[in-house]
Motif scaffolding. Structure first.
Motif, mmCIF file in Angstrom:
data_model
loop_
_atom_site.group_PDB
_atom_site.id
_atom_site.type_symbol
_atom_site.label_atom_id
_atom_site.label_comp_id
_atom_site.label_asym_id
_atom_site.label_seq_id
_atom_site.Cartn_x
_atom_site.Cartn_y
_atom_site.Cartn_z
ATOM 1 N N VAL A 7 0.856 -1.188 0.000
ATOM 2 C CA VAL A 7 0.000 0.000 0.000
ATOM 3 C C VAL A 7 0.889 1.234 0.000
ATOM 4 C CG1 VAL A 7 -1.913 -1.175 1.197
ATOM 5 C CG2 VAL A 7 -0.200 0.075 2.526
ATOM 6 N N HIS A 11 -1.116 5.508 3.224
ATOM 7 C CA HIS A 11 -2.426 4.843 3.302
ATOM 8 C C HIS A 11 -2.745 4.561 4.774
ATOM 9 C CE1 HIS A 11 -5.465 1.698 2.782
ATOM 10 N NE2 HIS A 11 -5.573 2.088 1.520
ATOM 11 N N LEU A 24 -9.155 -3.982 1.831
ATOM 12 C CA LEU A 24 -8.686 -3.337 0.602
ATOM 13 C C LEU A 24 -9.701 -3.462 -0.541
ATOM 14 C CD1 LEU A 24 -4.980 -4.570 0.741
ATOM 15 C CD2 LEU A 24 -5.837 -2.284 1.303
ATOM 16 N N VAL A 69 2.289 1.708 -6.979
ATOM 17 C CA VAL A 69 1.670 1.789 -5.649
ATOM 18 C C VAL A 69 2.253 2.976 -4.895
ATOM 19 C CG1 VAL A 69 1.401 0.653 -3.415
ATOM 20 C CG2 VAL A 69 1.105 -0.676 -5.519
ATOM 21 N N VAL A 75 -3.261 -0.262 -4.852
ATOM 22 C CA VAL A 75 -2.655 -1.189 -3.899
ATOM 23 C C VAL A 75 -2.373 -2.478 -4.657
ATOM 24 C CG1 VAL A 75 -3.836 -0.152 -1.911
ATOM 25 C CG2 VAL A 75 -4.892 -2.083 -3.109
#
Length: 140
Positions: A7, A11, A24, A69, A75
């Protein structure tokens, strides 16, 4: 070869020690190409977690995937063998529970596994696989 969540470092789940895959579900995803074995493992894991991932970007390169990412474009799930040096801007976290994994096989002609070169190669593969079995937490 276990897959871990990757991630962006900023995040909200990046602060967690482990990430629940279902958490997610609403995220955009960066994934390997359709048809790759890791894509199959990724999609199946998401379905088992109760959702179908929305893939925004695909690549054949694990470093590019992690960079996407890190740029905040989604992600991902990345195999541990593809995590030797995470780029800045990402957090890599193991998943809660039984993590999805890919299986890597080494094949050789019967009896040749005792030859010096093949035995050394198999030993090196086993060592790398053993090291990769342990989670490596990475953060920006």
């Amino acid at each position: 070869d276990v897959l871990d969540a990757v991630v962006p470092a900023d995040h909200p789940l990046a602060r967690e020690e482990r990430i629940e895959l279902g958490a997610l579900a609403g995220e955009p995803w960066v994934a390997p190409l359709e048809g790759w074995s890791c894509d199959h493992v990724f999609v199946t894991a998401c379905q088992v977690a109760g959702f179908s991932p929305v893939v925004e970007h695909r690549t054949t390169d694990w470093a590019a995937l992690k960079a996407l990412v890190g740029a905040g474009l989604g992600v991902a799930l990345v195999p541990r063998l593809a995590q030797p040096s995470p780029p800045p801007g990402v957090a890599i976290r193991p998943l809660v529970g039984d993590a999805p994994c890919r299986h890597i096989l080494a094949l050789c002609r019967g009896g040749s596994e005792h030859g010096r070169a093949i035995a050394a190669t198999l030993d090196a593969l086993e060592l790398v696989a053993r090291r990769a079995a342990e989670p490596r937490l990475a953060a920006a």
